[in-house]
Design an enzyme around this catalytic site. Structure first.
Site, PDB file in Angstrom:
ATOM      1  N   GLN A   1       0.834  -1.211   0.000  1.00 14.37           N
ATOM      2  CA  GLN A   1       0.000   0.000   0.000  1.00 14.37           C
ATOM      3  C   GLN A   1       0.864   1.255   0.000  1.00 14.37           C
ATOM      4  O   GLN A   1       0.342   2.357  -0.137  1.00 14.37           O
ATOM      5  CB  GLN A   1      -0.888   0.015   1.256  1.00 14.37           C
ATOM      6  CG  GLN A   1      -1.916  -1.083   1.293  1.00 14.37           C
ATOM      7  CD  GLN A   1      -2.691  -1.121   2.581  1.00 14.37           C
ATOM      8  OE1 GLN A   1      -2.703  -2.119   3.266  1.00 14.37           O
ATOM      9  NE2 GLN A   1      -3.376  -0.036   2.938  1.00 14.37           N
TER      10      GLN A   1
ATOM     11  N   ARG B   1      -8.546  -0.210   8.186  1.00 13.31           N
ATOM     12  CA  ARG B   1      -9.708   0.618   7.910  1.00 13.31           C
ATOM     13  C   ARG B   1      -9.997   1.599   9.035  1.00 13.31           C
ATOM     14  O   ARG B   1     -11.131   1.771   9.465  1.00 13.31           O
ATOM     15  CB  ARG B   1     -10.929  -0.248   7.641  1.00 13.31           C
ATOM     16  CG  ARG B   1     -11.085  -0.457   6.141  1.00 13.31           C
ATOM     17  CD  ARG B   1     -12.408  -0.991   5.775  1.00 13.31           C
ATOM     18  NE  ARG B   1     -13.117   0.004   5.008  1.00 13.31           N
ATOM     19  CZ  ARG B   1     -13.705  -0.241   3.860  1.00 13.31           C
ATOM     20  NH1 ARG B   1     -13.665  -1.425   3.334  1.00 13.31           N
ATOM     21  NH2 ARG B   1     -14.364   0.684   3.232  1.00 13.31           N
ATOM     22  N   CYS B   2      -8.929   2.256   9.500  1.00 13.35           N
ATOM     23  CA  CYS B   2      -9.098   3.389  10.388  1.00 13.35           C
ATOM     24  C   CYS B   2      -7.792   4.131  10.377  1.00 13.35           C
ATOM     25  O   CYS B   2      -6.773   3.590  10.008  1.00 13.35           O
ATOM     26  CB  CYS B   2      -9.441   2.974  11.814  1.00 13.35           C
ATOM     27  SG  CYS B   2      -8.056   2.365  12.765  1.00 13.35           S
TER      28      CYS B   2
END
Ligand code: CDP
Length: 786
Positions: free
Chosen positions: A221, A368-369
């Protein structure tokens, strides 16, 4: 007839995802699709013990198998000074264990072979002698004085305590509590979970022995940051390292860290002069790569009798595993946990956090935070719900009474964050209207009278995304700014190269829409490139919903720069002065003479064929964006559940999610992001959990034990939106990718607790399996049957 805006389809259009063409046709390129001539395969031997001293490794039998090219051990890596590597938190992590193993599944040795089957077979012939040590599986045990020290490798580390961190004003908070009418407390545990992307981690390392060029295909990522880390760890010249991240089958924070497999495969390719592929299997992914959460939290809220919140006190203990690898800016020990005051105008707050080493896999990734906001949001929303019951108030009314008012923005929180904008009342009111909240409460009373357990849960979250301003945000010292490079070709078609890395978010579409909005070039005519460090500008990558706030802003800014130059070219073509030219939707026209028009395509052609004297040819630029602040998306979620008191099974009757992420670039993609996030939030609330037995064996090592919600279990979601633009973002957008996972777990749990509160149930830790719910009902003595 379509309007011009619809034709250009910039912001706000439901443009179909450009990337889906290749995915739907099976034409994506993932790491395992990459096959290079002469490529070798690597498999990793992992520790069966959670905690043990290694007393010997014998790889001779494995080495003797035909097809095995090399066996790599920690000793060999140590000879090349590669036995240890830095983590995202600046700690060290063993690449291949030399002294001890510190979690089950830790990397001990690797086999490089002509094919994967031979490599895996050979693993079984490596003999490792272990001398087991007491495994530590809870942070509480880790901090007891007689607990064995896990990090014996670290000089001066004589306990398992990693850090103590504080935020807020202790004295002001103490004063608020001593003057409180009511104090509500909650102890809760946010369990360890795993991002579990569909594609596991892996790489193909290809180092050309003649040129020294290292090309590493990797499911990353953050390819640029990885390149720099590789240069620093392996001592390779950075210009010779090219990280290519092709299509990525989901990341969710799992693909930000550097994993030992990457380092060993790269070292092996360097030593052997052949490409080396390493792909994890599912169990390896679940037991050894970045976990998320694992926070033991205690929260207390001080309130007045009328429900006014006056103070918040939080202490938390983080289980960091064997190596402290939290993905976090170096300034914040546990990421952004001090967003814990949520959406409320809380005058005083104090947070303490301690971290401990345990014999578990490292992680703490931004699943996802953004840097632990999920845990913080969960805690405050659970506390607020309980406070409402203690006060005898409706949980919605308590929230509405204490929300930061719209006109208080920009708002400085008690822990020092400056919230950019918000309208929490609007989001809450819309959610209440959509779910028919007041009517539901009446229905609930009637249902209760019939002995039915119906619960309504709310959660109003404030997310903090878009890290970040260079003065506060870095990863390993690298400032969290991102770039965008835009080239307009002579025929008016464009290539946008972005520093962030899509893993399914649809950047190829939404970033093209930003260019379309700024320059009036159709999204179809803007090719978006990413994931190749040789060919894209530097940046810190995609996680924590930072792509749109940072690289999306860079895209708008570079497009504006290009528009300025194109305007000068248009003035030259129109034979007027620059001040007389105005721009709208891809067309430059002369003020007062709207028929005299030069399109962006005309200007692009002229940039290479007919530009004014003294002007540099071409139409391209690069912009690095340093955000002045984070962005603060928010929302309110409402969940209605029915609980079966005899079995503990709970079903979601309705789930309403109102999100505000400022200006929506592509509403369809935003809705997809929210659906995904809600699904993940539901999974964590209902079933996902990585646990360990007393020996440190990981339970949750496959998808039979680690339960992900499928379409069958996932409830139907009803979405709503409000739009409060970020005042400092060039297009008014706030990130959204993580919001739903941050906001929703508390809403699901609050709904179940709401159903069970009259029975005396006060708390159940996630995941709320039916067995746990049933047990809680029994323990509260509230069962309706025997
Ligand atoms: O960093 P990541 O891409 O995971 O998160 P994000 O920036 O929140 O964006 C997720 C997706 O939603 C991207 O394709 C964004 O461009 C899109 N998005 C949008 O269309 N409008 C917004 N206001 C925010 C995000």
């Amino acid at each position: 007839m379509a309007t011009e805006t619809e034709e250009i389809r910039g912001l706000g259009h439901r443009v179909k995802r450009k990337e889906d063409d290749r995915f739907i046709r099976g034409r994506g390129t993932y790491i395992d699709d990459i096959k290079l001539p002469g490529m070798l395969h690597m498999a990793i031997l992992r520790s069966p013990y959670a905690h043990a001293t290694i007393t010997g490794i014998d790889a001779s039998k494995a080495q003797a198998i035909p097809g095995v090219v090399a066996v790599v051990t920690g000793e060999l890596m140590a000879q090349h000074k590669l036995a240890w590597m830095p983590t995202l938190s600046g700690d060290t992590q063993a690449v291949l264990a030399t002294d001890r193993v510190r979690f089950q599944g830790q990397e001990v040795a690797a086999v490089i072979a002509e094919d994967l089957y031979t490599a895996k077979d050979a693993l079984e012939l490596i003999t490792v002698e272990y001398d087991p040590i007491e495994p530590i599986v809870t942070p509480q045990r880790a901090l007891e004085p007689n607990a064995p020290v896990i990090r014996t490798d670290k000089e001066g580390q004589d306990s398992n305590h990693i850090y103590h961190w504080e935020s807020g004003d202790k004295e002001a908070t103490d004063r608020a509590f001593s003057g409180a009418d009511v104090v509500v407390a909650l102890d809760t545990f946010y369990p360890r979970s795993h991002p579990a992307p569909v594609e596991t981690c892996g790489c193909v390392a290809d180092i050309n022995p003649a040129t020294g060029q290292a090309t590493i295909y990797m499911t990353s990522q953050a390819p640029h940051a990885i390149r720099t880390v590789f240069a620093l760890v392996a001592g390779l010249p950075e210009e010779n390292i090219r990280i290519v991240s092709p299509d990525i089958g989901g990341g969710f924070g799992n693909k930000v860290p550097v994993y030992p497999g990457y380092i060993v495969a790269t070292a092996a390719s360097l030593l052997l002069g052949r490409p080396v592929k390493w792909i994890e299997d599912r169990t390896e992914n679940l037991i050894s790569t970045g976990f998320a959460r694992d926070f033991h939290m205690h929260g207390e809220m001080a309130l007045k009798d009328d429900g006014t919140m006056t103070g918040l006190r939080v202490s938390l203990l983080a289980d960091e595993g064997a190596f402290h690898a939290d993905a976090q800016p170096s300034k914040f020990k546990v990421g952004l946990f001090h967003i814990v005051t949520g959406s409320y105008d809380l005058p005083a707050a104090h947070v303490t956090a301690d971290g401990a080493y345990t014999n578990k896999a490292p992680g703490g990734v931004a699943y996802r935070c953004s840097f632990r906001v999920t845990e913080a949001s969960y805690l405050i929303e659970r506390l607020v719900q309980n406070a409402a019951y203690e006060l005898g108030m409706d949980p919605a009314d308590l929230r509405l009474k204490n929300f930061i008012e719209k006109d208080q923005f920009p708002y400085t929180s008690a822990t020092g964050f400056v919230y950019d904008s918000g309208d929490y009342h609007a989001a809450m009111n819309l959610a209440m209207e959509k779910v028919s909240y007041r009517e539901l409460r009446k229905e609930q009373e009637e249902a209760r009278a019939r002995g039915e357990l119906v619960g309504i849960g709310l959660a109003s979250f404030t997310e903090v995304v878009g890290a970040g301003p260079h003065k506060d945000y870095d990863i390993l010292g690298l400032k969290m700014n991102d770039g965008a490079e835009l080239r307009i070709h002579p025929t008016g078609k464009a290539i946008l190269k972005i520093s962030v890395q899509t893993q399914g978010q649809g950047h190829e579409t939404t970033f093209a829409q930003i260019v379309a909005e700024e320059l009036g070039i159709q999204p179809e005519d803007v090719k978006v490139m990413h994931g190749d460090t040789d060919n894209t500008p530097y940046g810190l990558g995609t996680y924590a919903s930072r792509s749109t706030p940072v690289s999306g802003a860079a895209t708008a800014m570079v497009a504006r720069r290009i528009r300025e130059k194109a305007a000068r070219i248009a003035a030259h073509l129109l034979e007027v002065s620059e001040e007389d030219v105005e721009f709208s939707k891809g067309r430059f026209s002369v003020k007062g003479a709207p028929d005299k028009v030069v399109t962006i395509q005309d200007a692009a052609f002229a940039a290479y064929t007919n530009f004014p004297d003294g002007m540099e040819a071409g139409l391209e630029g690069v912009y690095y964006y340093d955000p002045p602040n984070l962005t603060f998306p928010f929302g309110t979620y409402a969940v209605v559940v029915e609980v079966d008191p005899d079995t503990g099974v709970w079903k979601v009757r309705r789930m309403v999610a109102v999100d505000d992420c400022g200006v929506r670039i592509n509403p369809m993609i935003v809705e997809g992001q929210i659906h995904g996030g809600l699904c993940e939030g539901f999974g964590i609330a209902a079933m996902e959990q990585i646990t360990f037995d007393e020996n440190g064996n990981c339970i949750g090592a496959n998808f039979t034990d680690y339960l992900l919600p499928t379409a069958w279990e996932t409830p139907r979601f009803e979405l709503g939106e409000t739009v409060t633009p970020s005042p400092h973002h060039p297009i008014g957008a706030k990130g959204v990718g993580e919001s739903a996972t941050v906001g929703s777990p508390a809403a699901f749990v609050n709904a179940v607790i709401d159903a069970l509160w009259p029975l005396g149930v006060r708390n159940i830790d996630m995941p709320l399996t039916s067995a746990k719910v049933w047990e809680a009902i029994q323990a509260a003595g509230g069962s309706t049957s025997t």
